[in-house]
Scaffold this motif. Sequence first.
Motif, PDB file in Angstrom:
ATOM      1  N   MET A 125       0.847  -1.198   0.000  1.00 34.16           N
ATOM      2  CA  MET A 125       0.000   0.000   0.000  1.00 34.16           C
ATOM      3  C   MET A 125       0.880   1.244   0.000  1.00 34.16           C
ATOM      4  O   MET A 125       0.566   2.244  -0.641  1.00 34.16           O
ATOM      5  CB  MET A 125      -0.918   0.006   1.230  1.00 34.16           C
ATOM      6  CG  MET A 125      -2.177  -0.801   1.023  1.00 34.16           C
ATOM      7  SD  MET A 125      -3.089  -0.980   2.551  1.00 34.16           S
ATOM      8  CE  MET A 125      -3.904   0.577   2.635  1.00 34.16           C
ATOM      9  N   LEU A 126       1.971   1.153   0.728  1.00 32.58           N
ATOM     10  CA  LEU A 126       2.897   2.286   0.795  1.00 32.58           C
ATOM     11  C   LEU A 126       3.728   2.398  -0.484  1.00 32.58           C
ATOM     12  O   LEU A 126       3.927   3.474  -1.022  1.00 32.58           O
ATOM     13  CB  LEU A 126       3.829   2.141   2.002  1.00 32.58           C
ATOM     14  CG  LEU A 126       3.150   2.195   3.368  1.00 32.58           C
ATOM     15  CD1 LEU A 126       4.151   1.894   4.476  1.00 32.58           C
ATOM     16  CD2 LEU A 126       2.526   3.554   3.608  1.00 32.58           C
ATOM     17  N   ALA A 146       1.615   3.756  -3.341  1.00 32.64           N
ATOM     18  CA  ALA A 146       0.883   5.006  -3.092  1.00 32.64           C
ATOM     19  C   ALA A 146       1.188   6.038  -4.178  1.00 32.64           C
ATOM     20  O   ALA A 146       2.324   6.158  -4.634  1.00 32.64           O
ATOM     21  CB  ALA A 146       1.274   5.565  -1.735  1.00 32.64           C
ATOM     22  N   PRO A 147       0.154   6.772  -4.587  1.00 30.77           N
ATOM     23  CA  PRO A 147       0.392   7.802  -5.592  1.00 30.77           C
ATOM     24  C   PRO A 147       1.192   8.971  -5.009  1.00 30.77           C
ATOM     25  O   PRO A 147       1.071   9.270  -3.829  1.00 30.77           O
ATOM     26  CB  PRO A 147      -1.024   8.260  -5.979  1.00 30.77           C
ATOM     27  CG  PRO A 147      -1.902   7.830  -4.870  1.00 30.77           C
ATOM     28  CD  PRO A 147      -1.255   6.671  -4.191  1.00 30.77           C
ATOM     29  N   LYS A 148       1.961   9.584  -5.843  1.00 25.06           N
ATOM     30  CA  LYS A 148       2.744  10.791  -5.534  1.00 25.06           C
ATOM     31  C   LYS A 148       3.903  10.560  -4.570  1.00 25.06           C
ATOM     32  O   LYS A 148       4.976  11.062  -4.777  1.00 25.06           O
ATOM     33  CB  LYS A 148       1.839  11.902  -4.990  1.00 25.06           C
ATOM     34  CG  LYS A 148       2.378  13.309  -5.285  1.00 25.06           C
ATOM     35  CD  LYS A 148       1.300  14.345  -5.134  1.00 25.06           C
ATOM     36  CE  LYS A 148       1.885  15.747  -5.163  1.00 25.06           C
ATOM     37  NZ  LYS A 148       2.385  16.151  -6.460  1.00 25.06           N
ATOM     38  N   PHE A 149       3.671   9.780  -3.495  1.00 21.89           N
ATOM     39  CA  PHE A 149       4.731   9.623  -2.505  1.00 21.89           C
ATOM     40  C   PHE A 149       5.242   8.178  -2.396  1.00 21.89           C
ATOM     41  O   PHE A 149       6.100   7.886  -1.580  1.00 21.89           O
ATOM     42  CB  PHE A 149       4.244  10.101  -1.134  1.00 21.89           C
ATOM     43  CG  PHE A 149       3.629  11.470  -1.186  1.00 21.89           C
ATOM     44  CD1 PHE A 149       4.416  12.586  -1.407  1.00 21.89           C
ATOM     45  CD2 PHE A 149       2.264  11.640  -1.051  1.00 21.89           C
ATOM     46  CE1 PHE A 149       3.856  13.855  -1.479  1.00 21.89           C
ATOM     47  CE2 PHE A 149       1.687  12.907  -1.122  1.00 21.89           C
ATOM     48  CZ  PHE A 149       2.485  14.017  -1.341  1.00 21.89           C
ATOM     49  N   ARG A 169      -2.289   6.095  -9.915  1.00 18.30           N
ATOM     50  CA  ARG A 169      -3.062   5.535  -8.803  1.00 18.30           C
ATOM     51  C   ARG A 169      -3.258   4.044  -9.050  1.00 18.30           C
ATOM     52  O   ARG A 169      -4.270   3.627  -9.589  1.00 18.30           O
ATOM     53  CB  ARG A 169      -4.389   6.273  -8.688  1.00 18.30           C
ATOM     54  CG  ARG A 169      -4.216   7.764  -8.377  1.00 18.30           C
ATOM     55  CD  ARG A 169      -5.359   8.584  -8.921  1.00 18.30           C
ATOM     56  NE  ARG A 169      -6.621   8.056  -8.482  1.00 18.30           N
ATOM     57  CZ  ARG A 169      -7.287   8.495  -7.434  1.00 18.30           C
ATOM     58  NH1 ARG A 169      -6.821   9.485  -6.714  1.00 18.30           N
ATOM     59  NH2 ARG A 169      -8.435   7.955  -7.092  1.00 18.30           N
ATOM     60  N   SER A 181      -6.390   2.593  -7.310  1.00 22.02           N
ATOM     61  CA  SER A 181      -7.710   3.201  -7.486  1.00 22.02           C
ATOM     62  C   SER A 181      -7.986   3.577  -8.938  1.00 22.02           C
ATOM     63  O   SER A 181      -8.862   4.368  -9.221  1.00 22.02           O
ATOM     64  CB  SER A 181      -7.885   4.404  -6.553  1.00 22.02           C
ATOM     65  OG  SER A 181      -6.756   5.221  -6.558  1.00 22.02           O
ATOM     66  N   PHE A 239      -8.342  -8.087  -0.865  1.00 19.66           N
ATOM     67  CA  PHE A 239      -9.204  -7.483   0.157  1.00 19.66           C
ATOM     68  C   PHE A 239      -8.435  -6.451   0.981  1.00 19.66           C
ATOM     69  O   PHE A 239      -8.918  -5.346   1.232  1.00 19.66           O
ATOM     70  CB  PHE A 239      -9.732  -8.606   1.054  1.00 19.66           C
ATOM     71  CG  PHE A 239     -10.793  -8.175   2.036  1.00 19.66           C
ATOM     72  CD1 PHE A 239     -12.055  -7.805   1.605  1.00 19.66           C
ATOM     73  CD2 PHE A 239     -10.534  -8.164   3.393  1.00 19.66           C
ATOM     74  CE1 PHE A 239     -13.035  -7.421   2.503  1.00 19.66           C
ATOM     75  CE2 PHE A 239     -11.504  -7.789   4.302  1.00 19.66           C
ATOM     76  CZ  PHE A 239     -12.765  -7.417   3.852  1.00 19.66           C
ATOM     77  N   ASN A 254     -10.348  -3.318   2.183  1.00 18.69           N
ATOM     78  CA  ASN A 254     -11.505  -4.138   2.568  1.00 18.69           C
ATOM     79  C   ASN A 254     -12.649  -4.058   1.552  1.00 18.69           C
ATOM     80  O   ASN A 254     -13.819  -4.121   1.914  1.00 18.69           O
ATOM     81  CB  ASN A 254     -12.041  -3.744   3.948  1.00 18.69           C
ATOM     82  CG  ASN A 254     -11.032  -3.991   5.039  1.00 18.69           C
ATOM     83  OD1 ASN A 254      -9.983  -4.574   4.794  1.00 18.69           O
ATOM     84  ND2 ASN A 254     -11.337  -3.563   6.241  1.00 18.69           N
ATOM     85  N   GLY A 313     -12.359  -2.628  -4.762  1.00 24.64           N
ATOM     86  CA  GLY A 313     -11.629  -1.671  -5.581  1.00 24.64           C
ATOM     87  C   GLY A 313     -12.536  -0.886  -6.502  1.00 24.64           C
ATOM     88  O   GLY A 313     -13.736  -1.146  -6.576  1.00 24.64           O
ATOM     89  N   LEU A 330      -5.494  11.440  -3.415  1.00 24.56           N
ATOM     90  CA  LEU A 330      -4.482  10.392  -3.567  1.00 24.56           C
ATOM     91  C   LEU A 330      -5.047   9.091  -3.046  1.00 24.56           C
ATOM     92  O   LEU A 330      -4.713   8.016  -3.521  1.00 24.56           O
ATOM     93  CB  LEU A 330      -3.215  10.770  -2.805  1.00 24.56           C
ATOM     94  CG  LEU A 330      -2.517  12.039  -3.308  1.00 24.56           C
ATOM     95  CD1 LEU A 330      -1.366  12.414  -2.404  1.00 24.56           C
ATOM     96  CD2 LEU A 330      -2.027  11.853  -4.732  1.00 24.56           C
ATOM     97  N   SER A 385      -1.439   7.823   2.116  1.00 26.66           N
ATOM     98  CA  SER A 385      -1.382   8.852   1.075  1.00 26.66           C
ATOM     99  C   SER A 385      -2.323  10.004   1.372  1.00 26.66           C
ATOM    100  O   SER A 385      -2.041  11.152   1.053  1.00 26.66           O
ATOM    101  CB  SER A 385      -1.775   8.267  -0.280  1.00 26.66           C
ATOM    102  OG  SER A 385      -1.010   7.179  -0.577  1.00 26.66           O
TER     103      SER A 385
END
Lengths: 295, 477
Positions: free
Chosen positions: A123-124, A127-130, A148, A151, A233, A238, A241, B271, B277
């Motif tokens: 997830m990290l 992550a978008p942008k960072f 993204r 998402s 999930f 959870n 998507g 984000l 994020s």
Amino acid sequence: MRLQASRTTPYLFMAPFILSFLIFGAYPIIRSLVLSLYITSGPEAQRFVGLGNYLYLLQDPDFWTAFRNTATFALGSVVLQLPLSLGLAILLNRPDIRGRNVFRFIFFSPNLMGLVFSALLFMLILAPKFGLLNAALHALFGLPATTRWLSTPGLVMPALIMVALWLYTGFNMVYFLAALQSVDTELYEAATIDGAGRWSQFWHVTLPGIKPVLIFVVVLSTIGSFQLFELAFLLLGNGSGPDQAGLTIVMYLYQNGFLGGDLGYASAIGWTLAAMVLLLSLVQLRITGMGREEA
Amino acid sequence: MQAKNADTARGPIRRRLDDMPLGLAPLLIAGMGLIAGLYLLIHPVHRSKADLSMWTFGALHADAYKEAAGRFEAQSGQKVDVQLINFNAVNQKLRSALWAAVNVPDLVEIEKSAAGGFFRGPLDKVGFLDLKPYLERDGILDRIPPNALATYTDRGAVFGVPHDIHPVMLAYRADIVDPYLARRGKRMEELATWDEFFRELHGLLIADQRYLLQIEHGDDFAFQIFLMQRGGGLFGPGGRLRMDDETAVQTMLWMIPLVAGSGDKQVAASLSNWDPSFYRGFIEGYYVAALCPDWRSSQIQTFARELHGKLRLVPLPAPAPGGLRTSQKGGTMLGISRSAEDPELAWRFAKEIYYGSPRQHGQLFRTTNILTPDRKAWGDPAYHEPRPYWCNQKIGEEYIALADEVPPFYSSGFLPTAVAKLNEAIVSCYARYRSHGADGFEAFVRRRLKSSADYVRAQMAREPDWDAPDWDAKEGS
């Protein structure tokens, strides 16, 4: 008398397992089959619908979305993962690779981390942008850092396949390593004497030598992929998507059974999944000729 | 001769073991089974001997309830067992317990999105007691905001009491927005409508670097908040599906261009709603405002410590002049199971933890920022303290001021399906607007929402009329 005792002894030893299986395995399986013929809402609200759940399932667009997603994941996993695992195994089976045990451990280690931790980690990373991946893609290829992965409907499945690749490539590598070590080295010597090159040796010695394990891993990976749930999930917060892009068959089962409360329909989904996996495994065994060899 | 020697060398015990019909392994397995069995006999699985059992999924809830249980035990002489169970696990565990009629807790807290699933089936077979008579008898109804019970009311029965009401405010970067508005002779509180908000802050917009509002187009979080602010909802009273009504269409037509518009027409971005994020985006100023239910304000405090003293809360700008200045998102209910041995005792404990000590509610508010629906507790000092994190705002008072305006949320067993289909519609509408702009967008939105709603209606149509007089429980079984 002693002969009689020796005949019954195995059954006595097997009895605990058989009893446990009948209570905790066979009964739930049969009960879920019966349940799949009902619309349910709690233990005291059931209505018999015959094959109604199955017929509804066949025309349920969400089920087919889940099937398509799951099949894509399975295909992506098997097609990408297994060649990579085999390649790594061949590489790390070479005696001239220094520190190969360390590498074996490194490649296997993602498996030791557990799905929840892996999902949090990715997830990290995604992550978008960072996130690390976006930062790397931006630095290397100038791709937008705001991608993204989790998402954007079209990117969810590639992201899941990527995480699965990281998780399971090393795991399958171990199977292949074991299989490679059981291939008779004399066959390679003979092939070398006959003038066979590396590719020819791989094709005519290695692959036939590891075929049973290869088929086992393919079947197991396919079955495992069709049971995808926790990873998607957790990664998708959870849920299934955006645009249901991460909806898998087991997740759909969970949504209907445990969130919606209709365990009847959920059972029908479960049985349909079981039938699909069985059919797919039989097709795979047939194509690879495994059944014929054993016969 | 050699064999005989070896046989002698084995010793009598080893010889006997080797003579076992199937070798040593089965004996070992049997021995291990026997030892495990004996151990379990001596150390049986702990079974609660409490008079009341309760499950909750909130760690902070559990702490507060355990403290309350101590007081309750001292008063009543009845023992209470409060168990903390993982958020996702509590639903499965409860469903399994209800199916098996084993270990069903007397009281249980469940999250709003899962609640409707437990209300399906014949009214008299729902796993929870109707608490309406208790609420009426003890005068609790007058103590909670009028819409707070809507979520947990089904066919006239109240199956749960609300733990919270979750008003939504707008959290914004005061360090960026306030000086900018001050230069224009304005204050954030004066921006009464969304149109004013976007118009007055437009100068802060920097494409790809800074947006005015965090709106996620990949899920329903923002859409549902806007929808309820406009008086809409996925379901209406009685579980009537209304996710494709005119309010929903207008909400979609308004929201999507904010995030999918081209150039400076795009004023909102995201984000993520949930993972780190979201906080990073807020910290970096990628968006200067975010929709903020009370529970989210405590998460922001926890995960965006860098924003200490830089954020403020204001009521949501209204969709139109004079419109609603708040909305609702999230929720937890407490239900008493139908199988509770002593429902009266369970209700007394429920009252103790939900409508008991204002001090306890105050303590919980200090750690979670979650506003209790019990008006009596709102007098506790905790709700009136200035919070340094929020520029010394008394955020308790801010949320309390909006509590009575919180719109009703109607639950349904088909809520998860409706949410999933709504998500699909949002993503499709976003993609459509991105590719085609406003051209034919309205017709597309209407068509898309209707197709999502039709899917849910088809599922709802399968549901038998459980309360019909000719319905036979366990028919066919």
